[in-house]
Design a protein around this motif. Sequence first.
Motif, mmCIF file in Angstrom:
data_model
loop_
_atom_site.group_PDB
_atom_site.id
_atom_site.type_symbol
_atom_site.label_atom_id
_atom_site.label_comp_id
_atom_site.label_asym_id
_atom_site.label_seq_id
_atom_site.Cartn_x
_atom_site.Cartn_y
_atom_site.Cartn_z
ATOM 1 N N HIS A 1 19.838 -4.822 -4.052
ATOM 2 C CA HIS A 1 18.568 -4.326 -3.531
ATOM 3 C C HIS A 1 17.340 -4.637 -4.381
ATOM 4 O O HIS A 1 16.224 -4.556 -3.856
ATOM 5 C CB HIS A 1 18.646 -2.799 -3.373
ATOM 6 C CG HIS A 1 19.676 -2.324 -2.409
ATOM 7 N ND1 HIS A 1 19.496 -2.366 -1.041
ATOM 8 C CD2 HIS A 1 20.913 -1.790 -2.618
ATOM 9 C CE1 HIS A 1 20.569 -1.879 -0.438
ATOM 10 N NE2 HIS A 1 21.431 -1.514 -1.363
ATOM 11 N N ALA B 1 9.727 5.950 1.756
ATOM 12 C CA ALA B 1 9.308 4.633 2.240
ATOM 13 C C ALA B 1 7.893 4.688 2.803
ATOM 14 O O ALA B 1 7.070 3.794 2.546
ATOM 15 C CB ALA B 1 10.288 4.134 3.300
ATOM 16 N N GLU C 1 14.803 0.712 3.050
ATOM 17 C CA GLU C 1 14.506 -0.643 3.515
ATOM 18 C C GLU C 1 14.295 -0.680 5.034
ATOM 19 O O GLU C 1 13.385 -1.357 5.530
ATOM 20 C CB GLU C 1 15.651 -1.575 3.112
ATOM 21 C CG GLU C 1 15.751 -1.786 1.609
ATOM 22 C CD GLU C 1 17.038 -2.447 1.172
ATOM 23 O OE1 GLU C 1 17.136 -2.816 -0.012
ATOM 24 O OE2 GLU C 1 17.954 -2.593 2.006
ATOM 25 N N LYS D 1 6.107 -7.730 0.819
ATOM 26 C CA LYS D 1 7.432 -7.224 0.529
ATOM 27 C C LYS D 1 7.312 -6.433 -0.768
ATOM 28 O O LYS D 1 7.152 -7.001 -1.844
ATOM 29 C CB LYS D 1 8.426 -8.376 0.391
ATOM 30 C CG LYS D 1 9.895 -7.980 0.444
ATOM 31 C CD LYS D 1 10.376 -7.349 -0.838
ATOM 32 C CE LYS D 1 11.859 -7.003 -0.784
ATOM 33 N NZ LYS D 1 12.298 -6.254 -1.994
#
Length: 274
Positions: free
Chosen positions: A191, A101, A158, A171
Amino acid sequence: MSTTPSTTPEVRDDSRPARIGIQLQPQHAQYPAIRAAAARVEEMGADIAFNWDHFYPLYGEPEGLHFECWTMLAAWAEATSRIEIGALVSCNSYRNPELLADMARTVDHISAHDAGTGRLVLGIGSGWFEKDYDEYGYEFGTAGGRLDKLRDDLPRIESRLGALNPAPTRKIPVLIGGGGEKKTLRLVAKHADIWHTFGDVETFTRKSAVLDERCAEIGRDPGEIERSVGVETVQDAETMFAAGARLFTIGVGGPDYDTAVLADLLAWRDDKNA
């Protein structure tokens, strides 16, 4: 709700434009050739440039020239200015999900240039190439186990994206690759912003209908998910467009990175979107 979707291709009620991607396979070429190919496909007008997340070539000489995925994406983020970039797809097994991430957020910012909007697409899948696992010391396990790990790691990705400072510039779109109807398509429904798959139009149509069902099960509008397929020709794209696909990606490898088919697909896209 039917559990046996029709395999007859139908036009989806989808106002999305056609988009064209190209996977510049990071194999059998030195990096200057790959960088030049990325610049060329951006200049040609492609929508997305992908690489892939492997450590060895998938085709040709198995010990041939090859480069790593995410360091290359960071370089592409600096070397390009318009085209979206991403992996088709990043292997979930190779990195801690929080680290992935953070890597994605960082490439997103690098690609934004002068405080604009980032261009990263976070492609991800459960992994499959056993040689990568063996040579780099990852546990290969089973296909089901790798999918279960992806299921568990996507919420962690996330969550970390939501906690990072600075936050991503947008996003970050999530692309999930694969067509498994019991596990993968449930993950896509929950997702993904983009679903990527391969196969003939009958297979695509059946699995796309299953994805619609998976979305209905959790109350999600299936129209929120862009349908993406690998193609080889304009005719492939035309057939898949009629079945509801909107992102069409061809793959090319080194050392030459032939973009002739890309030019044909871009002309087709422009005509289709006119």
